[in-house]
Write a protein that holds these residues in place. Structure first.
Motif, PDB file in Angstrom:
ATOM      1  N   MET A 169       0.712  -1.141   0.162  1.00  0.00           N
ATOM      2  CA  MET A 169       0.066  -0.008  -0.044  1.00  0.00           C
ATOM      3  C   MET A 169       0.951   1.356   0.038  1.00  0.00           C
ATOM      4  N   MET A 170       0.490   2.227  -1.012  1.00  0.00           N
ATOM      5  CA  MET A 170       1.193   3.363  -0.960  1.00  0.00           C
ATOM      6  C   MET A 170       0.750   4.392   0.111  1.00  0.00           C
ATOM      7  N   ASP A 171       1.583   4.949   0.695  1.00  0.00           N
ATOM      8  CA  ASP A 171       1.352   5.947   1.842  1.00  0.00           C
ATOM      9  C   ASP A 171       0.442   7.127   1.414  1.00  0.00           C
ATOM     10  N   ARG A 172      -0.694   7.310   1.896  1.00  0.00           N
ATOM     11  CA  ARG A 172      -1.518   8.506   1.653  1.00  0.00           C
ATOM     12  C   ARG A 172      -1.581   9.717   2.709  1.00  0.00           C
ATOM     13  N   TRP A 173      -1.904  10.799   2.158  1.00  0.00           N
ATOM     14  CA  TRP A 173      -1.992  12.002   3.048  1.00  0.00           C
ATOM     15  C   TRP A 173      -3.138  11.687   3.958  1.00  0.00           C
ATOM     16  N   ARG A 174      -3.056  12.011   5.157  1.00  0.00           N
ATOM     17  CA  ARG A 174      -4.155  11.815   6.355  1.00  0.00           C
ATOM     18  C   ARG A 174      -5.153  12.942   6.049  1.00  0.00           C
ATOM     19  N   ASP A 175      -4.779  13.953   5.731  1.00  0.00           N
ATOM     20  CA  ASP A 175      -5.712  15.254   5.210  1.00  0.00           C
ATOM     21  C   ASP A 175      -5.125  16.199   4.772  1.00  0.00           C
ATOM     22  N   ALA A 176      -5.878  17.464   4.383  1.00  0.00           N
ATOM     23  CA  ALA A 176      -5.274  18.641   3.785  1.00  0.00           C
ATOM     24  C   ALA A 176      -4.275  19.247   4.598  1.00  0.00           C
ATOM     25  N   GLU A 177      -4.704  19.111   6.117  1.00  0.00           N
ATOM     26  CA  GLU A 177      -3.547  19.835   6.815  1.00  0.00           C
ATOM     27  C   GLU A 177      -2.273  19.246   6.950  1.00  0.00           C
ATOM     28  N   GLU A 178      -2.235  17.865   6.781  1.00  0.00           N
ATOM     29  CA  GLU A 178      -0.847  17.276   6.631  1.00  0.00           C
ATOM     30  C   GLU A 178      -0.148  17.557   5.400  1.00  0.00           C
ATOM     31  N   MET A 179      -0.969  17.826   4.439  1.00  0.00           N
ATOM     32  CA  MET A 179      -0.426  18.141   3.172  1.00  0.00           C
ATOM     33  C   MET A 179       0.250  19.789   3.332  1.00  0.00           C
ATOM     34  N   LYS A 180      -0.389  20.783   3.853  1.00  0.00           N
ATOM     35  CA  LYS A 180      -0.041  21.952   4.319  1.00  0.00           C
ATOM     36  C   LYS A 180       1.147  22.123   5.089  1.00  0.00           C
ATOM     37  N   TRP A 181       1.146  21.041   6.164  1.00  0.00           N
ATOM     38  CA  TRP A 181       2.507  20.959   7.033  1.00  0.00           C
ATOM     39  C   TRP A 181       3.463  20.526   6.390  1.00  0.00           C
ATOM     40  N   ALA A 182       3.237  19.750   5.169  1.00  0.00           N
ATOM     41  CA  ALA A 182       4.510  19.254   4.478  1.00  0.00           C
ATOM     42  C   ALA A 182       5.116  20.450   3.750  1.00  0.00           C
ATOM     43  N   ALA A 183       4.148  21.147   3.210  1.00  0.00           N
ATOM     44  CA  ALA A 183       4.537  22.422   2.328  1.00  0.00           C
ATOM     45  C   ALA A 183       5.410  23.387   3.214  1.00  0.00           C
ATOM     46  N   ARG A 184       4.868  23.474   4.633  1.00  0.00           N
ATOM     47  CA  ARG A 184       5.655  24.508   5.273  1.00  0.00           C
ATOM     48  C   ARG A 184       7.036  23.908   5.650  1.00  0.00           C
ATOM     49  N   GLN A 244      -0.235  32.244   2.301  1.00  0.00           N
ATOM     50  CA  GLN A 244      -1.367  31.330   2.739  1.00  0.00           C
ATOM     51  C   GLN A 244      -1.287  30.058   1.835  1.00  0.00           C
ATOM     52  N   ILE A 245      -1.703  29.028   2.348  1.00  0.00           N
ATOM     53  CA  ILE A 245      -1.693  27.847   1.617  1.00  0.00           C
ATOM     54  C   ILE A 245      -3.234  27.348   1.358  1.00  0.00           C
ATOM     55  N   GLN A 246      -3.970  27.102   0.232  1.00  0.00           N
ATOM     56  CA  GLN A 246      -5.056  26.486   0.087  1.00  0.00           C
ATOM     57  C   GLN A 246      -4.879  25.243  -0.573  1.00  0.00           C
ATOM     58  N   VAL A 247      -5.982  24.390  -0.082  1.00  0.00           N
ATOM     59  CA  VAL A 247      -5.949  23.180  -0.628  1.00  0.00           C
ATOM     60  C   VAL A 247      -7.296  23.074  -1.287  1.00  0.00           C
ATOM     61  N   ARG A 248      -7.539  23.100  -2.770  1.00  0.00           N
ATOM     62  CA  ARG A 248      -9.056  23.300  -3.256  1.00  0.00           C
ATOM     63  C   ARG A 248      -8.930  22.769  -4.610  1.00  0.00           C
ATOM     64  N   ASN A 249      -9.992  22.684  -5.180  1.00  0.00           N
ATOM     65  CA  ASN A 249     -10.214  22.035  -6.363  1.00  0.00           C
ATOM     66  C   ASN A 249      -9.760  23.067  -7.622  1.00  0.00           C
ATOM     67  N   MET A 250      -9.034  22.197  -8.549  1.00  0.00           N
ATOM     68  CA  MET A 250      -8.386  23.092  -9.396  1.00  0.00           C
ATOM     69  C   MET A 250      -8.504  22.096 -10.762  1.00  0.00           C
ATOM     70  N   SER A 251      -8.991  22.841 -11.916  1.00  0.00           N
ATOM     71  CA  SER A 251      -9.112  21.839 -12.950  1.00  0.00           C
ATOM     72  C   SER A 251      -7.927  21.721 -13.790  1.00  0.00           C
ATOM     73  N   SER A 263      -6.707  19.550  -4.490  1.00  0.00           N
ATOM     74  CA  SER A 263      -7.394  18.507  -3.570  1.00  0.00           C
ATOM     75  C   SER A 263      -7.227  17.322  -3.899  1.00  0.00           C
ATOM     76  N   GLU A 264      -7.145  17.077  -5.261  1.00  0.00           N
ATOM     77  CA  GLU A 264      -7.082  15.514  -5.691  1.00  0.00           C
ATOM     78  C   GLU A 264      -5.657  14.985  -5.532  1.00  0.00           C
ATOM     79  N   LEU A 265      -4.637  15.987  -5.112  1.00  0.00           N
ATOM     80  CA  LEU A 265      -3.377  15.312  -4.697  1.00  0.00           C
ATOM     81  C   LEU A 265      -3.519  14.529  -3.282  1.00  0.00           C
ATOM     82  N   LEU A 266      -4.613  14.624  -2.605  1.00  0.00           N
ATOM     83  CA  LEU A 266      -4.926  13.727  -1.462  1.00  0.00           C
ATOM     84  C   LEU A 266      -5.255  12.391  -2.038  1.00  0.00           C
ATOM     85  N   GLU A 267      -5.622  12.109  -2.975  1.00  0.00           N
ATOM     86  CA  GLU A 267      -5.888  10.898  -3.467  1.00  0.00           C
ATOM     87  C   GLU A 267      -4.839   9.951  -4.265  1.00  0.00           C
ATOM     88  N   LEU A 268      -3.662  10.861  -4.209  1.00  0.00           N
ATOM     89  CA  LEU A 268      -2.353  10.213  -4.731  1.00  0.00           C
ATOM     90  C   LEU A 268      -1.327   9.631  -3.672  1.00  0.00           C
TER      91      LEU A 268
END
Ligand SMILES: [Zn+2]
Length: 114
Positions: free
Chosen positions: A1-16, A28-35, A51-56
């Motif tokens: 199993m590939m390791d997934r992000w727990r949630d958007a906050e964890e991804m923002k934390w990684a960016a910081r 500001q860091i935003q996790v949102r729909n981007m087409s 936000s689809e990065l959360l599924e990768l």
């Protein structure tokens, strides 16, 4: 199993975390729909993450984050940018390959920009 992000906050934390490592300041860091894009970075350090990065897998999202953070020290995708990528994330080509494979299979034919 590939390791997934727990949630958007964890991804923002990684960016910081990566911004601190590279030595740049993020706004500001935003996790949102981007087409059209996986992520974007403004010159002032405002980061948008799709936000689809959360599924990768986490390491694929981490590649996208590092790519965007490095734009604050190297705006274009030239040799300087590439050398920073290799310095901070030596296996980035493999991660980018998996990002492109994921978008081809799971997200249709969208070839999103980073
Ligand atoms: Zn880029």
């Amino acid at each position: 199993m590939m390791d997934r992000w727990r949630d958007a906050e964890e991804m923002k934390w990684a960016a910081r975390h990566w911004a601190a490592r590279v030595g740049v300041k993020l706004g500001q860091i935003q996790v949102r729909n981007m087409s059209q894009k996986w992520a974007s970075m403004s010159t002032s350090g405002r980061l948008n993450l799709n936000s689809e990065l959360l599924e990768l897998p986490k390491d694929v999202g981490e590649f996208v984050i590092v790519h965007e953070v490095l734009h604050l020290i190297a705006p274009s995708h030239g040799p300087v940018f590439k050398s920073f990528l290799y310095a901070y994330l030596p296996n980035w080509p493999e991660r980018e390959k998996r990002l492109r494979e994921a978008e081809a299979s799971a997200f249709g034919k969208k070839n999103r920009v980073i």
